[in-house]
Design a protein around this motif. Sequence first.
Motif, PDB file in Angstrom:
ATOM      1  N   GLN A   1       0.823  -1.209   0.000  1.00  0.00           N
ATOM      2  CA  GLN A   1       0.000   0.000   0.000  1.00  0.00           C
ATOM      3  C   GLN A   1       0.858   1.260   0.000  1.00  0.00           C
ATOM      4  OE1 GLN A   1      -3.506   0.057   0.095  1.00  0.00           O
ATOM      5  NE2 GLN A   1      -3.275  -2.099  -0.359  1.00  0.00           N
ATOM      6  N   THR A   2       1.945   1.220   0.783  1.00  0.00           N
ATOM      7  CA  THR A   2       2.798   2.387   0.968  1.00  0.00           C
ATOM      8  C   THR A   2       4.256   1.959   0.866  1.00  0.00           C
ATOM      9  OG1 THR A   2       1.137   3.317   2.451  1.00  0.00           O
ATOM     10  CG2 THR A   2       3.310   4.329   2.494  1.00  0.00           C
ATOM     11  N   ALA A   3       4.991   2.620  -0.018  1.00  0.00           N
ATOM     12  CA  ALA A   3       6.400   2.294  -0.235  1.00  0.00           C
ATOM     13  C   ALA A   3       7.276   3.456   0.215  1.00  0.00           C
ATOM     14  CB  ALA A   3       6.651   1.993  -1.710  1.00  0.00           C
ATOM     15  N   ASP A   4       8.341   3.142   0.921  1.00  0.00           N
ATOM     16  CA  ASP A   4       9.363   4.121   1.268  1.00  0.00           C
ATOM     17  C   ASP A   4      10.523   3.944   0.294  1.00  0.00           C
ATOM     18  OD1 ASP A   4       8.029   5.194   3.448  1.00  0.00           O
ATOM     19  OD2 ASP A   4       9.047   3.918   4.913  1.00  0.00           O
ATOM     20  N   VAL A   5      10.847   5.010  -0.429  1.00  0.00           N
ATOM     21  CA  VAL A   5      12.019   5.007  -1.301  1.00  0.00           C
ATOM     22  C   VAL A   5      13.064   5.866  -0.604  1.00  0.00           C
ATOM     23  CG1 VAL A   5      12.959   5.520  -3.579  1.00  0.00           C
ATOM     24  CG2 VAL A   5      10.569   4.768  -3.355  1.00  0.00           C
ATOM     25  N   THR A   6      14.185   5.247  -0.275  1.00  0.00           N
ATOM     26  CA  THR A   6      15.231   5.883   0.512  1.00  0.00           C
ATOM     27  C   THR A   6      16.501   5.998  -0.311  1.00  0.00           C
ATOM     28  OG1 THR A   6      14.311   4.809   2.479  1.00  0.00           O
ATOM     29  CG2 THR A   6      16.535   5.693   2.660  1.00  0.00           C
ATOM     30  N   ILE A   7      17.147   7.152  -0.221  1.00  0.00           N
ATOM     31  CA  ILE A   7      18.500   7.304  -0.760  1.00  0.00           C
ATOM     32  C   ILE A   7      19.408   7.513   0.446  1.00  0.00           C
ATOM     33  CG2 ILE A   7      20.062   8.624  -2.228  1.00  0.00           C
ATOM     34  CD1 ILE A   7      17.661   9.507  -3.884  1.00  0.00           C
ATOM     35  N   GLU A   8      20.345   6.600   0.609  1.00  0.00           N
ATOM     36  CA  GLU A   8      21.288   6.670   1.731  1.00  0.00           C
ATOM     37  C   GLU A   8      22.670   6.999   1.197  1.00  0.00           C
ATOM     38  OE1 GLU A   8      21.027   2.886   3.696  1.00  0.00           O
ATOM     39  OE2 GLU A   8      18.962   3.224   4.314  1.00  0.00           O
ATOM     40  N   TRP A   9      23.301   8.019   1.795  1.00  0.00           N
ATOM     41  CA  TRP A   9      24.668   8.357   1.397  1.00  0.00           C
ATOM     42  C   TRP A   9      25.645   8.199   2.540  1.00  0.00           C
ATOM     43  CZ3 TRP A   9      20.739  12.056   0.413  1.00  0.00           C
ATOM     44  CH2 TRP A   9      20.567  13.025   1.416  1.00  0.00           C
ATOM     45  N   GLY A  10      25.161   7.779   3.683  1.00  0.00           N
ATOM     46  CA  GLY A  10      26.026   7.461   4.811  1.00  0.00           C
ATOM     47  C   GLY A  10      26.811   8.647   5.338  1.00  0.00           C
ATOM     48  N   GLN A  11      27.968   8.360   5.887  1.00  0.00           N
ATOM     49  CA  GLN A  11      28.814   9.387   6.489  1.00  0.00           C
ATOM     50  C   GLN A  11      29.593  10.126   5.413  1.00  0.00           C
ATOM     51  OE1 GLN A  11      28.916  10.264   9.715  1.00  0.00           O
ATOM     52  NE2 GLN A  11      27.360   8.753  10.188  1.00  0.00           N
ATOM     53  N   VAL A  12      29.475  11.431   5.395  1.00  0.00           N
ATOM     54  CA  VAL A  12      30.247  12.291   4.496  1.00  0.00           C
ATOM     55  C   VAL A  12      30.693  13.506   5.300  1.00  0.00           C
ATOM     56  CG1 VAL A  12      29.074  11.569   2.377  1.00  0.00           C
ATOM     57  CG2 VAL A  12      28.189  13.501   3.644  1.00  0.00           C
ATOM     58  N   ASP A  13      31.544  14.303   4.723  1.00  0.00           N
ATOM     59  CA  ASP A  13      31.970  15.563   5.333  1.00  0.00           C
ATOM     60  C   ASP A  13      30.710  16.330   5.741  1.00  0.00           C
ATOM     61  OD1 ASP A  13      32.464  18.371   5.490  1.00  0.00           O
ATOM     62  OD2 ASP A  13      34.277  18.143   4.299  1.00  0.00           O
ATOM     63  N   PRO A  14      30.607  16.792   7.000  1.00  0.00           N
ATOM     64  CA  PRO A  14      29.390  17.478   7.456  1.00  0.00           C
ATOM     65  C   PRO A  14      28.984  18.652   6.565  1.00  0.00           C
ATOM     66  CG  PRO A  14      30.790  17.001   9.321  1.00  0.00           C
ATOM     67  CD  PRO A  14      31.575  16.631   8.088  1.00  0.00           C
ATOM     68  N   ALA A  15      29.948  19.377   5.995  1.00  0.00           N
ATOM     69  CA  ALA A  15      29.604  20.491   5.107  1.00  0.00           C
ATOM     70  C   ALA A  15      28.937  19.981   3.832  1.00  0.00           C
ATOM     71  CB  ALA A  15      30.852  21.295   4.757  1.00  0.00           C
ATOM     72  N   PHE A  16      29.359  18.814   3.365  1.00  0.00           N
ATOM     73  CA  PHE A  16      28.772  18.229   2.161  1.00  0.00           C
ATOM     74  C   PHE A  16      27.407  17.627   2.468  1.00  0.00           C
ATOM     75  CE2 PHE A  16      29.221  14.932  -1.413  1.00  0.00           C
ATOM     76  CZ  PHE A  16      28.739  15.802  -2.367  1.00  0.00           C
ATOM     77  N   ASP A  17      27.282  16.995   3.633  1.00  0.00           N
ATOM     78  CA  ASP A  17      26.018  16.373   4.035  1.00  0.00           C
ATOM     79  C   ASP A  17      24.890  17.402   4.076  1.00  0.00           C
ATOM     80  OD1 ASP A  17      24.446  14.134   4.985  1.00  0.00           O
ATOM     81  OD2 ASP A  17      24.488  15.086   6.950  1.00  0.00           O
ATOM     82  N   SER A  18      25.222  18.628   4.485  1.00  0.00           N
ATOM     83  CA  SER A  18      24.190  19.657   4.615  1.00  0.00           C
ATOM     84  C   SER A  18      23.655  20.146   3.282  1.00  0.00           C
ATOM     85  CB  SER A  18      24.718  20.840   5.426  1.00  0.00           C
ATOM     86  OG  SER A  18      25.733  21.501   4.703  1.00  0.00           O
ATOM     87  N   VAL A  19      24.327  19.827   2.175  1.00  0.00           N
ATOM     88  CA  VAL A  19      23.842  20.291   0.873  1.00  0.00           C
ATOM     89  C   VAL A  19      23.339  19.154  -0.005  1.00  0.00           C
ATOM     90  CG1 VAL A  19      25.272  22.358   0.885  1.00  0.00           C
ATOM     91  CG2 VAL A  19      26.136  20.268  -0.201  1.00  0.00           C
ATOM     92  N   LEU A  20      23.468  17.906   0.416  1.00  0.00           N
ATOM     93  CA  LEU A  20      22.894  16.791  -0.331  1.00  0.00           C
ATOM     94  C   LEU A  20      21.401  16.753  -0.064  1.00  0.00           C
ATOM     95  CD1 LEU A  20      25.535  14.016   0.309  1.00  0.00           C
ATOM     96  CD2 LEU A  20      24.961  15.027  -1.896  1.00  0.00           C
ATOM     97  N   ALA A  21      20.624  16.451  -1.080  1.00  0.00           N
ATOM     98  CA  ALA A  21      19.177  16.428  -0.905  1.00  0.00           C
ATOM     99  C   ALA A  21      18.541  15.438  -1.870  1.00  0.00           C
ATOM    100  CB  ALA A  21      18.593  17.821  -1.129  1.00  0.00           C
ATOM    101  N   MET A  22      17.350  15.008  -1.514  1.00  0.00           N
ATOM    102  CA  MET A  22      16.555  14.111  -2.340  1.00  0.00           C
ATOM    103  C   MET A  22      15.252  14.813  -2.684  1.00  0.00           C
ATOM    104  SD  MET A  22      14.823  10.513  -1.222  1.00  0.00           S
ATOM    105  CE  MET A  22      13.926   9.503  -2.385  1.00  0.00           C
ATOM    106  N   ALA A  23      14.769  14.550  -3.886  1.00  0.00           N
ATOM    107  CA  ALA A  23      13.457  15.054  -4.303  1.00  0.00           C
ATOM    108  C   ALA A  23      12.754  13.964  -5.098  1.00  0.00           C
ATOM    109  CB  ALA A  23      13.613  16.310  -5.158  1.00  0.00           C
ATOM    110  N   ALA A  24      11.450  14.067  -5.172  1.00  0.00           N
ATOM    111  CA  ALA A  24      10.647  13.193  -6.028  1.00  0.00           C
ATOM    112  C   ALA A  24       9.814  14.091  -6.930  1.00  0.00           C
ATOM    113  CB  ALA A  24       9.745  12.290  -5.204  1.00  0.00           C
ATOM    114  N   ILE A  25       9.734  13.719  -8.202  1.00  0.00           N
ATOM    115  CA  ILE A  25       8.922  14.464  -9.157  1.00  0.00           C
ATOM    116  C   ILE A  25       7.844  13.524  -9.680  1.00  0.00           C
ATOM    117  CG2 ILE A  25       8.902  15.777 -11.309  1.00  0.00           C
ATOM    118  CD1 ILE A  25      11.946  16.234 -10.870  1.00  0.00           C
TER     119      ILE A  25
END
Length: 184
Positions: A20-44
Amino acid sequence: MSPLPRGANVSLSRENPQLQTADVTIEWGQVDPAFDSVLAMAAILVGANGKAASQEDLVFFNQLQAPDDAAQWAEMQGGEKVRVQLSRVPDSVERLAMVLYIDALPASVPRTLQNLQTCVVKVSDASTGSTMVTSENMALGFHSETASIVAELYKRKGEWKFRLVGQGYAAGLRGVLEEYGVPR
């Protein structure tokens, strides 16, 4: 369950007819905190013509849900996810494109998705939490892109399917939005 390779697809409905309900997850794990703050996911949410019907069909951190609550964005440790309530996806929507992108960086800190060491896409049954699909490490295929359509959740002949895509864009999210006709 072996990891799904880029370009492969799988029928979610066949594997789990009660889904009925699916979770689609993108995991990038541990990265430089400055880089982590600008990574994002979207759905269209995309129609049969390959375009989004309106700006409301873009789900991300500034617009947390699609019309009719068909898809909702959520943050999580080391990644983000979009929960899709399959019965609420309008008939006019043929697929949901899942996008990983770099939101914004100062010009003095150039980054691309190639800077990631890990990018794994998962699909889970939201009601049970069981993982139905796990991708290979898609980060190994990234180069100079700043955005990538990593996967699609789509309807075909009444069946929900999932496909790994990995199509990159050097123009970032702007390039993706232009391709899908998302008004700005």
